[in-house]
Design a protein around this motif. Structure first.
Motif, PDB file in Angstrom:
ATOM      1  N   ASN A 132       1.466 -10.544  -2.951  1.00 53.91           N
ATOM      2  CA  ASN A 132       2.304  -8.902  -2.733  1.00 53.91           C
ATOM      3  C   ASN A 132       2.006  -9.094  -0.468  1.00 53.91           C
ATOM      4  N   VAL A 133       3.013  -7.818  -0.793  1.00 60.31           N
ATOM      5  CA  VAL A 133       2.256  -6.996   0.127  1.00 60.31           C
ATOM      6  C   VAL A 133       1.368  -6.308   0.795  1.00 60.31           C
ATOM      7  N   THR A 134       0.664  -5.820   1.454  1.00 59.41           N
ATOM      8  CA  THR A 134      -0.509  -4.599   1.779  1.00 59.41           C
ATOM      9  C   THR A 134       0.281  -3.334   2.441  1.00 59.41           C
ATOM     10  N   ALA A 135      -1.003  -2.363   2.519  1.00 56.44           N
ATOM     11  CA  ALA A 135      -0.219  -0.985   2.561  1.00 56.44           C
ATOM     12  C   ALA A 135      -0.492  -2.130   4.529  1.00 56.44           C
ATOM     13  N   ALA A 136      -1.662  -2.683   4.581  1.00 53.97           N
ATOM     14  CA  ALA A 136      -1.524  -3.571   5.928  1.00 53.97           C
ATOM     15  C   ALA A 136      -0.321  -4.042   6.446  1.00 53.97           C
ATOM     16  N   THR A 137       0.177  -4.628   6.079  1.00 51.83           N
ATOM     17  CA  THR A 137       1.266  -5.825   6.729  1.00 51.83           C
ATOM     18  C   THR A 137       2.669  -5.083   6.244  1.00 51.83           C
ATOM     19  N   VAL A 138       2.916  -4.156   5.905  1.00 48.31           N
ATOM     20  CA  VAL A 138       3.958  -2.900   5.919  1.00 48.31           C
ATOM     21  C   VAL A 138       4.165  -2.128   6.808  1.00 48.31           C
ATOM     22  N   GLU A 139       2.985  -1.261   7.120  1.00 46.45           N
ATOM     23  CA  GLU A 139       2.189  -0.729   8.176  1.00 46.45           C
ATOM     24  C   GLU A 139       3.472  -1.260   9.598  1.00 46.45           C
ATOM     25  N   ALA A 140       2.097  -2.572   9.909  1.00 45.26           N
ATOM     26  CA  ALA A 140       2.486  -3.568  11.110  1.00 45.26           C
ATOM     27  C   ALA A 140       3.705  -3.893  11.204  1.00 45.26           C
ATOM     28  N   MET A 161       1.076   0.327  -5.368  1.00 41.47           N
ATOM     29  CA  MET A 161       1.755   0.906  -4.948  1.00 41.47           C
ATOM     30  C   MET A 161       1.651   2.293  -4.220  1.00 41.47           C
ATOM     31  N   ASP A 162       0.231   3.244  -5.212  1.00 43.18           N
ATOM     32  CA  ASP A 162      -0.376   3.773  -4.011  1.00 43.18           C
ATOM     33  C   ASP A 162      -0.186   4.212  -2.436  1.00 43.18           C
ATOM     34  N   GLU A 163      -1.365   2.653  -2.055  1.00 41.23           N
ATOM     35  CA  GLU A 163      -1.320   2.577  -0.917  1.00 41.23           C
ATOM     36  C   GLU A 163      -0.054   2.170  -0.287  1.00 41.23           C
ATOM     37  N   ILE A 164       1.133   1.600  -0.282  1.00 41.25           N
ATOM     38  CA  ILE A 164       2.470   1.009   0.207  1.00 41.25           C
ATOM     39  C   ILE A 164       3.547   2.911   0.334  1.00 41.25           C
ATOM     40  N   LEU A 165       2.827   3.746  -0.845  1.00 44.77           N
ATOM     41  CA  LEU A 165       4.173   5.055  -0.691  1.00 44.77           C
ATOM     42  C   LEU A 165       2.984   5.792   0.404  1.00 44.77           C
ATOM     43  N   ALA A 166       2.098   5.431   0.305  1.00 44.78           N
ATOM     44  CA  ALA A 166       1.187   6.655   1.307  1.00 44.78           C
ATOM     45  C   ALA A 166       1.354   6.113   2.437  1.00 44.78           C
ATOM     46  N   VAL A 167       1.102   4.933   3.255  1.00 47.61           N
ATOM     47  CA  VAL A 167       1.907   4.241   4.482  1.00 47.61           C
ATOM     48  C   VAL A 167       3.152   5.041   4.706  1.00 47.61           C
ATOM     49  N   ALA A 168       4.174   4.315   3.683  1.00 45.05           N
ATOM     50  CA  ALA A 168       5.822   4.955   4.372  1.00 45.05           C
ATOM     51  C   ALA A 168       5.651   6.086   4.393  1.00 45.05           C
ATOM     52  N   GLY A 169       5.447   7.349   3.509  1.00 44.46           N
ATOM     53  CA  GLY A 169       5.541   8.080   3.467  1.00 44.46           C
ATOM     54  C   GLY A 169       4.652   8.888   4.377  1.00 44.46           C
ATOM     55  N   ARG A 170       3.971   8.303   5.176  1.00 40.03           N
ATOM     56  CA  ARG A 170       3.334   9.273   6.515  1.00 40.03           C
ATOM     57  C   ARG A 170       4.075   8.280   7.689  1.00 40.03           C
ATOM     58  N   TYR A 171       5.417   8.012   7.416  1.00 40.95           N
ATOM     59  CA  TYR A 171       6.555   8.229   8.096  1.00 40.95           C
ATOM     60  C   TYR A 171       7.448   7.980   7.844  1.00 40.95           C
ATOM     61  N   GLY A 172       7.366   8.937   6.345  1.00 38.41           N
ATOM     62  CA  GLY A 172       9.218   9.155   6.250  1.00 38.41           C
ATOM     63  C   GLY A 172       9.950   8.724   5.358  1.00 38.41           C
ATOM     64  N   ILE A 173       9.075   7.095   5.470  1.00 41.23           N
ATOM     65  CA  ILE A 173      10.385   6.393   4.816  1.00 41.23           C
ATOM     66  C   ILE A 173      10.411   5.760   3.395  1.00 41.23           C
ATOM     67  N   PRO A 174      11.375   5.582   2.477  1.00 44.50           N
ATOM     68  CA  PRO A 174      11.391   5.648   1.423  1.00 44.50           C
ATOM     69  C   PRO A 174      11.848   4.351   0.911  1.00 44.50           C
ATOM     70  N   VAL A 175      10.380   3.610   0.053  1.00 39.38           N
ATOM     71  CA  VAL A 175      10.209   2.730  -0.139  1.00 39.38           C
ATOM     72  C   VAL A 175      11.099   2.265  -1.708  1.00 39.38           C
ATOM     73  N   VAL A 176      10.734   1.236  -1.221  1.00 41.33           N
ATOM     74  CA  VAL A 176      12.490   0.871  -2.726  1.00 41.33           C
ATOM     75  C   VAL A 176      11.981  -0.661  -3.741  1.00 41.33           C
ATOM     76  N   GLU A 177      11.777  -0.840  -5.218  1.00 37.77           N
ATOM     77  CA  GLU A 177      10.968  -1.679  -5.583  1.00 37.77           C
ATOM     78  C   GLU A 177      11.883  -2.698  -6.011  1.00 37.77           C
ATOM     79  N   ASP A 178      11.818  -4.008  -5.395  1.00 34.16           N
ATOM     80  CA  ASP A 178      11.967  -4.540  -6.127  1.00 34.16           C
ATOM     81  C   ASP A 178      11.349  -5.108  -6.961  1.00 34.16           C
ATOM     82  N   ALA A 179      12.070  -4.991  -8.603  1.00 38.55           N
ATOM     83  CA  ALA A 179      10.985  -5.142  -9.327  1.00 38.55           C
ATOM     84  C   ALA A 179      12.099  -6.524 -10.765  1.00 38.55           C
TER      85      ALA A 179
END
Ligand SMILES: *Cc1c(COP(=O)(O)O)cnc(C)c1O
Length: 469
Positions: A132-140, A161-179
């Motif tokens: 899966n993607v990680t906070a680090a790869t998403v942030e990059a 998700m907590d890690e991803i939501l934290a990173v995206a939240g810092r940039y004010g970007i919404p997260v979509v789950e493709d489940a």
């Protein structure tokens, strides 16, 4: 030369009897029970077939029941999982020239959906253990133009998700789950599809919750996003009561409505979904327990804080277990895959190449040159070295798909485990076989396949479609 005893017990790759007898039936998925048949006939007899028909009950019924299952306030049913993604992203306001972060390892739909909005998919590498993607790869992958992050719970394992939501939240970007691959999986006690701003599922026949064809679901807690998604699936129209339409198109929408018959079928599947998930979990864990002792075989499995939907089972091989160095990861994987297939185990690749290597993105085969030709869009030429983990995962692991989805597949999975054991018992021979393979990594094979099928389909000329017809 094979001896008589080897013919009985040796590897099927070298002429032995396969662990899974030839002709063994893989139970069909999705199951179709008498209850499913009755449900579809009931919908057929109702004479109400579309989401717009007055008095139609199946679609709102499915939406209500899935919202309850996913733990969200709203659910909107649509025509398929790809449409669900496009509608969800558009509901968030994603449009031309925006960037959407998506995983480099997923099904094409995850990255095609933003492209249909003339948004640019920007790819994030994955983790070598969870895939899966990680906070680090998403942030990059985040830039000032990023408008949304789409995460995929790949193969059924929830993203952190907590890690991803934290990173995206810092940039004010919404997260979509493709489940699409993870119906029913839970992350820290909460169901997937309830964690992002607006989230999507597929009901394709290949998925853990299926319809008798194509379908998709969108979940959200946000009433405004829900209203926008509903409007976007039906020509941009707001329909207060079914059967009463103003025919006012408030903005550009699609016709992505679901079918009532297919909704009825999925509702019937949903009635036994929890038991089927439990049975599948039991079957898969039993198989994985059998494989636990095989040296150098990394098994799929969830960290303690989440559950796995077991949509796809991915197995990674350490070449050291075969007495080989890391440079042989690909050939060993290919040799094991062949040996397993000979044993009757349907080991297969899932994705031959990272998504960014697909021609559509790499060669900018979108809507003409767009969206990449839009002003201000950053050119990100494809480089293999930007996705080292995705390449490694495609090279050193393989998947088992669909065969294990049926709750009655338990015995079959035990036969598969026997196939693995046979292959592992003969590791020296497999290592020798691997060393002699004329090996090409899957993405190179894919390039050759792509050229061949393109030339076959369009023999007249090597026309560049981006030039216009
Ligand atoms: C299947 C799938 C989709 C697309 O769903 P369809 O219903 O086939 O359009 C999207 N994302 C992922 C990760 C999938 O596996």
């Amino acid at each position: 030369m094979t001896t008589t005893s080897e013919t009985r017990t040796g590897l099927a790759l070298f002429g032995g009897r396969p662990a899974v007898a030839r002709g063994t039936r893989i139970p069909a998925w999705p199951r179709v029970t008498p209850a499913d048949r009755e449900a579809v006939l009931r919908a057929l007899d109702s004479g109400r077939f579309t989401a717009a028909a007055a008095g139609e009950q199946e679609i709102p019924g499915l939406e209500r029941e899935w919202a309850e299952q996913a733990g969200t306030r709203h659910c909107i049913a649509v025509s398929n999982g790809t449409a669900a993604l496009s509608v969800a992203l558009r509901a968030l306001g994603v449009g031309p020239g925006d960037e959407v972060v998506v995983p480099a390892l997923s099904f094409i739909a995850t990255a095609a959906a933003p492209l249909h909005l003339m948004a640019v998919p920007v790819f994030a590498d994955v983790d070598p253990y969870t895939y899966n993607v990680t906070a680090a790869t998403v942030e990059a992958a985040i830039s000032p133009r990023t408008r949304a992050v789409v995460v995929v719970h790949l193969h059924g394992l929830p993203v952190d998700m907590d890690e991803i939501l934290a990173v995206a939240g810092r940039y004010g970007i919404p997260v979509v789950e493709d489940a699409a691959q993870a119906h029913g999986a839970r992350y820290r006690g909460r169901p997937v599809g309830s964690l992002g701003a607006i989230n999507t599922f597929s009901l394709n026949v290949s998925k853990n919750l299926a319809t008798c064809g194509e379908g998709g679901l969108i979940t959200t807690d946000d009433p405004e996003l829900a209203a926008r998604a509903t409007m976007l699936r039906q020509f941009g129209e707001l329909i207060a009561a079914k059967g009463e339409r103003s025919y006012v198109a408030h903005e550009l929408g699609w016709n992505n409505k679901p079918s009532a018959l297919q909704a009825a079928f999925t509702r019937s599947q949903l009635a036994r979904f929890p038991e089927e998930c439990e049975q599948r979990d039991h079957n898969v864990r039993r198989m994985l327990d059998e494989l636990a002792g095989l040296t150098g075989l990394a098994l799929p499995g969830p960290p303690a804080d989440r559950t796995h939907a077991w949509h796809i089972l991915r197995f990674r091989i350490d070449p050291a277990a075969f007495g080989l160095g890391p440079e042989h990861a690909g050939p060993i994987r290919a040799a094991v895959q062949r040996a397993l297939r000979a044993e009757g185990v349907p080991a297969a690749p899932y994705q031959l190449m990272p998504l960014p290597a697909q021609r559509v993105f790499r060669e900018h085969r979108g809507l003409g040159e767009y969206p990449w030709a839009l002003p201000g869009v950053l050119d990100r030429p494809y480089r293999e070295s930007d996705f080292p983990i995705t390449h490694a995962v495609i090279d050193n692991s393989f998947a088992i798909q669909k065969a294990h989805l049926h709750p009655d597949a338990g015995d079959l999975l035990m036969r598969y485990a026997e196939g693995f054991r046979k292959v592992w018992a003969d590791r020296d021979r497999i290592a020798g076989y691997a060393a002699q393979l004329d090996y090409q990594p899957p993405w190179q094979q894919a390039t050759a396949i792509a050229e061949k099928e393109w030339a076959q389909a369009f023999p007249a000329a090597d026309r560049d479609l981006t030039e216009g017809e």
